[in-house]
Design a protein around this motif. Structure first.
Motif: not given
Lengths: 116, 116
Positions: B19-24
Motif C-alpha cells: 500500500t502507499e502508506k506501507q511503501f512510504d
C-alpha cells in the motif's frame, strides 16, 4: 493478443500470487478449457460463484501486470534475444575465420539456451 | 547480501505491491535511513506500530521474492550480460577486420544499453 491466450500467460507469471483455489479454478478455465458449468460441478459450487471468482482473478492478474509488467518484459526479452542472434548472424557473414565462426556459434547457443 | 541492502532492492522490485502508506514508511526506513522514532513522529503514530508495519512489510517482500524471484532473476540477467560482453571481447581479439570490430562494438553497446 487474444484475451484467452494473454490470460493464460498472465496466469503463468502471476498464478503464484493467487490462492491455490483461485489458481486451480483459473487453470481449469483457461488451460483445460472447461466450461463454467463443468468447473462449478467439480467444485460443488454454482455457475455464478465460479464466474465471480474468474472475474475477480481477471482483475487481480491485470492489476499485477499493470504494476510489475512481467509479461511486457518477457516480450522485450524475446525481442532482445532475437536482435542479438540476428546481429551475430550478420557478423558471421563477414568472416571466413573458423575460430570466429565457432565462437559466434557458441555465443548463439548461449543466448538461446539461457532463460532469465 | 547485506540485509538492509537486500531489503532496499526488494522494495524497488515489489514496492508497487505494497500500500502507499506501507511503501512510504519502508522508503523512510530503508532508503532515507530514518529511525523508528523519527518515522513514528512523522506519521503521528507509535514506535511499536512503526516497527510492526516494517516487520509485516519485511515478511510480505520476502514472500513476493520467494514466489516471483525478480531479484534473483535480475542478478542472473546481470551475469548473462557480463558473459555476453566477455565473449564478444574474446571474438574481438580474434580479428583485425574493422567491419567485424565495428559490429562487435555495436552489439556490446546494444547489450549494455538494453534494460529488461
Amino acid at each position: 493478443m487474444d484475451d484467452r491466450f494473454e490470460m493464460s500467460l498472465l496466469l503463468d507469471f502471476y498464478g503464484v500470487l493467487l490462492t491455490e483455489k483461485q489458481f486451480d479454478l483459473m487453470k481449469l478455465y483457461y488451460d483445460e478449457d472447461l466450461s463454467l458449468g463443468e468447473i462449478a460441478e467439480i467444485n460443488s459450487t454454482s455457475r455464478q460463484a465460479t464466474f465471480d471468482t474468474i472475474k475477480r482473478c481477471h482483475k487481480l492478474l491485470y492489476s499485477y501486470e499493470e504494476k510489475l509488467m512481467l509479461l511486457k518484459k518477457s516480450e522485450e526479452e524475446k525481442i532482445f534475444k532475437k536482435v542479438l542472434i540476428e546481429k551475430l548472424q550478420l557478423i558471421n557473414t563477414l568472416t571466413d575465420d573458423d575460430r570466429i565462426k565457432t565462437e559466434i556459434d557458441n555465443l548463439k547457443e548461449y543466448v538461446t539456451s539461457t532463460t532469465m
